[in-house]
Design an enzyme around this catalytic site. Structure first.
Site, short mmCIF file in Angstrom:
data_model
loop_
_atom_site.label_atom_id
_atom_site.label_comp_id
_atom_site.label_asym_id
_atom_site.label_seq_id
_atom_site.Cartn_x
_atom_site.Cartn_y
_atom_site.Cartn_z
N GLU A 239 -6.77 -10.03 -3.04
CA GLU A 239 -7.16 -9.85 -1.70
C GLU A 239 -8.92 -9.31 -2.39
O GLU A 239 -9.28 -8.71 -1.56
CB GLU A 239 -6.82 -9.12 -1.03
CG GLU A 239 -5.16 -9.01 -0.84
CD GLU A 239 -4.89 -7.22 -0.09
OE1 GLU A 239 -5.83 -7.17 0.70
OE2 GLU A 239 -3.44 -7.53 0.59
N GLU B 30 0.86 -1.60 -0.16
CA GLU B 30 0.12 0.28 0.16
C GLU B 30 0.66 1.32 -0.39
O GLU B 30 0.96 1.77 0.98
CB GLU B 30 -0.67 -0.05 1.19
CG GLU B 30 -1.58 -1.18 0.69
CD GLU B 30 -3.03 -1.93 2.02
OE1 GLU B 30 -2.95 -0.81 3.31
OE2 GLU B 30 -3.74 -1.74 2.14
#
Length: 537
Positions: free
Chosen positions: A414, A312
């Site tokens: 994900e 991220e």
């Protein structure tokens, strides 16, 4: 000619259709800024030159509901060096704040690609182009295009790509030891493993839980550890490193011949950084980082096919704030030196889920990848988390098209659907996302974020605690079955041959002729040509 080609492949999988004369999806995308705009996709589609009202607005008339619209245009700005431009849609009944974004520069043209689905018919639809930061900017628009697809047409286009990229024609040739072709031989073919990885997150709750293990292995050929490899899990206190749980999970993966992604080496969000790391001096932090990489990569060298290196990093920058803008480059370099056979990934959220997040637009992702390349960083995988609320299928596909221009493997890493939605709606949206991923030729794998805990899952579960399928689980099982070759049974023709179309993967074959039987195996990998398999009795 192309329409006949689609008909041929669709009939090859027994999809009922007489003739497809609808639009073919155009996956063309551009990431470079050009002196002149390219011609509009689809010849403009339903766009007419009279539809442009002024510099920042495009009007479209009489759009039908339940249609899927692919939208694109070339943009440039006049009174600013650069801007992030967001396209939004307004109709009489609904508003979509983002149907596509593009990073635009002065003096050259940039390509915006996106799309939307109308929930109700519209006599007048307006697409606005605005600066994402709210500042006024003069925008030039060229080569706009709006191409509608019915849901059936969209499905047919998906199936066409699947049949061309996920499947391949096979011809089995049967002869005796003298080379004589054997007509009338019985051929039985069964797919025993799949080439395309579809998996799920697992957690330590799978350890010792035989029903969970059995349920998982029957479905999935890939896994990712939900939290057990993260720094806060393996070294919660400085110097006290413990891989006991992750080692046990790796034993489960190995024992069942499952591939696994390594998630993650570092997480840029300070909230998920070990508490003891937060207050280290720069020198201490650099030492701790080096120790983390060396320890983790030595423990699991060549065990994981991927590593999410700096998780991220589009949204957070803890390490760069502490160590400077080059800190992340060191992570990738060190990881590659430690495990040169692993594919190293960026991994982030809100890249395909939406285009409202200015931190993670498709162009922001591409820019960061190019920065890594410019610094000589060995980075070769695009990780897209995919935590969806309501997916926008044509926007997902458009973003994947732009990312595909980088020629890097793309994984949906994900996937889940927000728990704010009911379970039936979760299942509907999950199927949309999985079909978009599997039918895009540049997507190399899909991971669900559905690790099961006694109190549920992060956002979406596939089963209850007794392993009874929830609606999302039914969707996954349906697609897993759909994307695997059914058992093939046939008889060789006068040429001693039998043909079929199969999904890529490993196969076992049995041929019977008279009182003779022979068993064999073969692999079916991606290729344009028919795979020929010869069996000699």
């Amino acid at each position: 000619m192309m329409h006949q080609h689609i008909l041929f492949f669709l009939l090859g999988v027994s999809l009922v259709t007489s003739f497809y004369d609808g639009p073919l999806y155009d996956s063309t995308a551009y990431t470079e800024c050009k002196e002149q705009p390219e011609k509009p996709l689809y010849g403009g589609g339903v766009f007419h030159s009279t539809d442009i009202a002024d510099g920042n607005v495009v009007f479209f008339y009489n759009l039908t509901h339940n249609s899927i619209y692919s939208f694109s245009a070339w943009l440039r700005v006049q009174n600013s060096d650069s801007a992030m431009i967001r396209a939004s849609l307004e109709t009489e009944n609904e508003t979509d704040n983002c149907i596509g974004t593009v990073s635009v520069k002065r003096g050259c043209w940039s390509f915006l690609k996106g799309g939307f689905v109308l929930n109700s018919p519209s006599n007048l639809s307006t697409i606005y182009f605005k600066n994402a930061d709210g500042k006024d900017v003069d925008i030039d628009i060229a080569s706009p295009s709006l191409q509608p697809f019915t849901k059936q047409q969209w499905t047919i286009n998906q199936q066409y790509i699947i049949n061309n990229k996920r499947k391949r024609a096979v011809t089995i040739h049967v002869s005796d030891t003298h080379g004589t072709k054997l007509e009338g031989a019985s051929v039985f073919v069964e797919q025993i493993s799949k080439d395309f990885p579809i998996g799920s997150a697992i957690s330590k709750t799978i350890l010792g839980n035989l029903p969970y293990q059995d349920w998982f292995v029957k479905r999935f050929n890939a896994a990712v550890f939900e939290n057990e490899l993260k720094w806060y899990a393996t070294e919660p206190h400085e110097g006290k490193i413990n891989y006991t749980i992750s080692d046990q999970m790796m034993q489960f993966v190995r024992a069942n011949k499952i591939i696994a992604r390594g998630h993650n080496i570092f997480w840029e969000d300070p909230k998920y950084t070990p508490a003891w790391v937060l207050n280290l001096t720069s020198t201490q932090l650099q030492s701790a980082i080096n120790s983390r990489i060396q320890s983790l990569m030595n423990q699991y060298k060549q065990e994981f096919i991927h590593w999410d290196v700096s998780n991220e990093m589009l949204h957070f920058d803890f390490y760069e704030q502490r160590l400077g803008t080059n800190a992340t480059f060191h992570f990738f370099e060190a990881a590659h030196e430690s495990d040169p056979l692993a594919t190293l990934f960026m991994n982030d959220f809100n890249v395909v889920e939406t285009c409202n997040d200015v931190n993670s637009t498709v162009d922001a992702y591409i820019l960061r990848i190019r920065e890594l390349r410019q610094h000589g960083v060995f980075m070769d995988g695009i990780g897209l988390e995919g935590h969806f609320t309501k997916p926008n299928p044509p926007l997902i596909r458009a973003i994947l098209d732009k990312l595909a221009t980088l020629d890097l493997p793309i994984w949906l890493t994900e996937i889940d659907i927000s728990k704010t939605l009911d379970k039936d709606t979760q299942a509907i949206y999950l199927e949309q996302v999985l079909r978009e991923g599997f039918s895009h030729p540049s997507v190399n794998g899909i991971m669900l974020w559905t690790a099961l805990h006694p109190n549920g899952c992060y956002q979406m579960c596939l089963t209850d605690n007794d392993f009874n399928n929830l609606p999302s689980g039914d969707v996954v099982d349906k697609l897993l079955e759909e994307w695997q070759t059914e058992r093939v049974e046939g008889v060789t023709d006068e040429h001693g041959s039998h043909s079929f179309y199969g999904f890529l993967g490993e196969y076992k074959i049995s041929v019977e002729y008279g009182n003779r039987t022979i068993n064999s195996t073969f692999s079916l990998c991606r290729g344009e040509e028919t795979r020929h398999v010869t069996v000699t009795l």
